[in-house]
Design a protein around this motif. Structure first.
Motif, PDB file in Angstrom:
ATOM      1  N   CYS A 130      32.391  53.199  53.636  1.00  0.00           N
ATOM      2  CA  CYS A 130      32.927  54.531  53.929  1.00  0.00           C
ATOM      3  C   CYS A 130      31.929  55.434  53.553  1.00  0.00           C
ATOM      4  O   CYS A 130      31.514  55.710  52.398  1.00  0.00           O
ATOM      5  CB  CYS A 130      34.332  55.031  53.218  1.00  0.00           C
ATOM      6  SG  CYS A 130      35.211  56.372  53.602  1.00  0.00           S
ATOM      7  N   VAL A 131      31.528  56.494  54.732  1.00  0.00           N
ATOM      8  CA  VAL A 131      30.608  57.495  54.475  1.00  0.00           C
ATOM      9  C   VAL A 131      31.136  58.585  53.494  1.00  0.00           C
ATOM     10  O   VAL A 131      30.186  59.437  53.157  1.00  0.00           O
ATOM     11  CB  VAL A 131      30.075  57.882  55.819  1.00  0.00           C
ATOM     12  CG1 VAL A 131      29.269  56.744  56.379  1.00  0.00           C
ATOM     13  CG2 VAL A 131      31.040  58.505  56.277  1.00  0.00           C
ATOM     14  N   GLU A 132      32.489  58.872  53.605  1.00  0.00           N
ATOM     15  CA  GLU A 132      33.140  59.900  52.544  1.00  0.00           C
ATOM     16  C   GLU A 132      33.354  59.550  51.153  1.00  0.00           C
ATOM     17  O   GLU A 132      32.518  60.110  50.213  1.00  0.00           O
ATOM     18  CB  GLU A 132      34.483  60.020  53.363  1.00  0.00           C
ATOM     19  CG  GLU A 132      34.409  60.680  54.593  1.00  0.00           C
ATOM     20  CD  GLU A 132      33.826  62.159  54.826  1.00  0.00           C
ATOM     21  OE1 GLU A 132      34.280  62.853  53.747  1.00  0.00           O
ATOM     22  OE2 GLU A 132      33.365  62.369  55.742  1.00  0.00           O
ATOM     23  N   SER A 155      20.894  41.506  57.476  1.00  0.00           N
ATOM     24  CA  SER A 155      21.810  42.407  56.483  1.00  0.00           C
ATOM     25  C   SER A 155      22.489  43.490  57.631  1.00  0.00           C
ATOM     26  O   SER A 155      21.558  44.297  58.219  1.00  0.00           O
ATOM     27  CB  SER A 155      21.152  43.085  55.474  1.00  0.00           C
ATOM     28  OG  SER A 155      21.868  43.696  54.816  1.00  0.00           O
ATOM     29  N   VAL A 156      23.561  43.509  57.898  1.00  0.00           N
ATOM     30  CA  VAL A 156      24.247  44.747  58.682  1.00  0.00           C
ATOM     31  C   VAL A 156      25.231  45.510  57.777  1.00  0.00           C
ATOM     32  O   VAL A 156      25.989  45.053  56.890  1.00  0.00           O
ATOM     33  CB  VAL A 156      25.194  43.980  59.565  1.00  0.00           C
ATOM     34  CG1 VAL A 156      25.916  45.147  60.401  1.00  0.00           C
ATOM     35  CG2 VAL A 156      24.158  43.225  60.831  1.00  0.00           C
ATOM     36  N   THR A 157      25.248  46.846  57.754  1.00  0.00           N
ATOM     37  CA  THR A 157      25.925  47.764  57.018  1.00  0.00           C
ATOM     38  C   THR A 157      26.771  48.547  58.351  1.00  0.00           C
ATOM     39  O   THR A 157      26.288  49.274  58.719  1.00  0.00           O
ATOM     40  CB  THR A 157      25.350  48.696  56.142  1.00  0.00           C
ATOM     41  OG1 THR A 157      24.701  47.676  55.074  1.00  0.00           O
ATOM     42  CG2 THR A 157      26.469  49.334  55.133  1.00  0.00           C
ATOM     43  N   TYR A 158      28.105  48.308  58.388  1.00  0.00           N
ATOM     44  CA  TYR A 158      28.767  49.154  58.990  1.00  0.00           C
ATOM     45  C   TYR A 158      29.091  50.601  58.316  1.00  0.00           C
ATOM     46  O   TYR A 158      29.991  50.414  57.113  1.00  0.00           O
ATOM     47  CB  TYR A 158      30.045  48.459  59.847  1.00  0.00           C
ATOM     48  CG  TYR A 158      29.636  47.108  60.405  1.00  0.00           C
ATOM     49  CD1 TYR A 158      29.405  47.366  61.917  1.00  0.00           C
ATOM     50  CD2 TYR A 158      29.734  46.131  60.015  1.00  0.00           C
ATOM     51  CE1 TYR A 158      29.183  46.153  62.623  1.00  0.00           C
ATOM     52  CE2 TYR A 158      29.476  44.863  60.492  1.00  0.00           C
ATOM     53  CZ  TYR A 158      29.280  44.779  61.937  1.00  0.00           C
ATOM     54  OH  TYR A 158      28.778  43.730  62.655  1.00  0.00           O
ATOM     55  N   ARG A 159      28.868  51.516  58.818  1.00  0.00           N
ATOM     56  CA  ARG A 159      29.114  52.816  58.380  1.00  0.00           C
ATOM     57  C   ARG A 159      30.427  53.292  59.119  1.00  0.00           C
ATOM     58  O   ARG A 159      30.494  53.242  60.166  1.00  0.00           O
ATOM     59  CB  ARG A 159      28.112  53.870  58.228  1.00  0.00           C
ATOM     60  CG  ARG A 159      26.929  52.910  57.501  1.00  0.00           C
ATOM     61  CD  ARG A 159      25.789  53.841  57.284  1.00  0.00           C
ATOM     62  NE  ARG A 159      26.052  55.101  56.905  1.00  0.00           N
ATOM     63  CZ  ARG A 159      25.908  56.225  56.186  1.00  0.00           C
ATOM     64  NH1 ARG A 159      24.561  55.738  55.539  1.00  0.00           N
ATOM     65  NH2 ARG A 159      26.139  57.398  55.792  1.00  0.00           N
ATOM     66  N   ALA A 160      31.453  53.951  58.295  1.00  0.00           N
ATOM     67  CA  ALA A 160      32.803  54.347  58.697  1.00  0.00           C
ATOM     68  C   ALA A 160      33.369  55.239  57.900  1.00  0.00           C
ATOM     69  O   ALA A 160      32.941  55.525  56.940  1.00  0.00           O
ATOM     70  CB  ALA A 160      33.573  52.923  58.921  1.00  0.00           C
ATOM     71  N   ILE A 161      34.485  55.672  58.223  1.00  0.00           N
ATOM     72  CA  ILE A 161      35.534  56.534  57.349  1.00  0.00           C
ATOM     73  C   ILE A 161      36.582  55.757  57.141  1.00  0.00           C
ATOM     74  O   ILE A 161      37.305  55.339  58.187  1.00  0.00           O
ATOM     75  CB  ILE A 161      35.640  57.693  58.117  1.00  0.00           C
ATOM     76  CG1 ILE A 161      34.430  58.826  58.133  1.00  0.00           C
ATOM     77  CG2 ILE A 161      36.626  58.781  57.358  1.00  0.00           C
ATOM     78  CD1 ILE A 161      34.507  60.045  59.124  1.00  0.00           C
ATOM     79  N   CYS A 162      37.164  55.554  55.778  1.00  0.00           N
ATOM     80  CA  CYS A 162      38.246  55.067  55.547  1.00  0.00           C
ATOM     81  C   CYS A 162      39.550  55.559  56.112  1.00  0.00           C
ATOM     82  O   CYS A 162      39.541  56.872  55.938  1.00  0.00           O
ATOM     83  CB  CYS A 162      38.045  54.388  54.326  1.00  0.00           C
ATOM     84  SG  CYS A 162      38.311  55.522  53.051  1.00  0.00           S
ATOM     85  N   ARG A 175      42.861  60.553  56.337  1.00  0.00           N
ATOM     86  CA  ARG A 175      44.078  61.087  56.053  1.00  0.00           C
ATOM     87  C   ARG A 175      44.076  62.567  55.315  1.00  0.00           C
ATOM     88  O   ARG A 175      44.474  63.587  55.602  1.00  0.00           O
ATOM     89  CB  ARG A 175      45.211  60.281  55.560  1.00  0.00           C
ATOM     90  CG  ARG A 175      45.833  59.408  56.360  1.00  0.00           C
ATOM     91  CD  ARG A 175      47.045  58.855  55.563  1.00  0.00           C
ATOM     92  NE  ARG A 175      46.544  57.903  54.376  1.00  0.00           N
ATOM     93  CZ  ARG A 175      46.248  56.699  54.541  1.00  0.00           C
ATOM     94  NH1 ARG A 175      46.349  56.056  55.462  1.00  0.00           N
ATOM     95  NH2 ARG A 175      46.058  56.006  53.175  1.00  0.00           N
ATOM     96  N   ASN A 176      43.012  62.673  54.544  1.00  0.00           N
ATOM     97  CA  ASN A 176      42.809  63.655  53.516  1.00  0.00           C
ATOM     98  C   ASN A 176      41.736  64.793  54.294  1.00  0.00           C
ATOM     99  O   ASN A 176      41.514  65.754  53.648  1.00  0.00           O
ATOM    100  CB  ASN A 176      42.125  63.237  52.339  1.00  0.00           C
ATOM    101  CG  ASN A 176      43.048  62.312  51.466  1.00  0.00           C
ATOM    102  OD1 ASN A 176      44.351  62.483  51.376  1.00  0.00           O
ATOM    103  ND2 ASN A 176      42.423  61.349  50.701  1.00  0.00           N
TER     104      ASN A 176
END
Length: 142
Positions: free
Chosen positions: A95-97, A128-135, A140-141
């Motif tokens: 999560c990028v947040e 190596s892979v990193t998926y960047r996302a927002i949880c 919600r916040n």
């Protein structure tokens, strides 16, 4: 890995079994993707006399022995560690947040599951892979 399995893994890797090493492995089992500081914070309450440099040393020994994997992710303040499992082929979702990290199974195939368009004469041993996302909590916040 349970606490009974830790001594066996240490011995198999040629490492001496110590209370501190078993405690670090136990901490990483209950809290994967932990930094050395996080492991240390969890141990110092129950394991008197353990110091942060000791935890760093143990994590280095465990990483070199192939028992623990060091994970470097974008935006992570420091390296994170997780217990290495045999035949484990996964990537990470970050999560990028809030920085939360979760394991994601390899999308296709066997290790390494990604093949570059050109290997430049090198034998690929890992992808190596990193998926960047927002949880969902951070979403919600907003």
């Amino acid at each position: 890995m349970d606490i009974l399995e830790a001594p066996e893994r240490l011995r198999a890797a040629g490492l001496r079994v110590t209370v501190q090493r078993v405690a670090v492995l136990d901490a990483l089992t209950t809290r994967p993707h932990a930094s050395a500081d996080t492991v240390y914070s969890g141990l110092r309450e129950n394991l008197s006399g353990v110091a942060l440099p000791t935890v760093h040393g143990i994590l280095g020994d465990l990483t070199n022995a192939g028992i623990v994997r060091r994970v470097s992710l974008p935006d992570a303040a420091s390296a994170l560690y997780e217990v290495q499992h045999e035949f484990d082929n996964h990537h990470h979702l970050q999560c990028v947040e809030c920085g939360r990290v979760e394991d994601v199974a390899c999308a296709v195939g066997e290790a390494p599951c990604l093949h570059p368009s050109h290997d430049h004469g090198m034998r690929i041993i890992e992808a190596s892979v990193t998926y960047r996302a927002i949880c969902s909590d951070c979403e919600r916040n907003k």
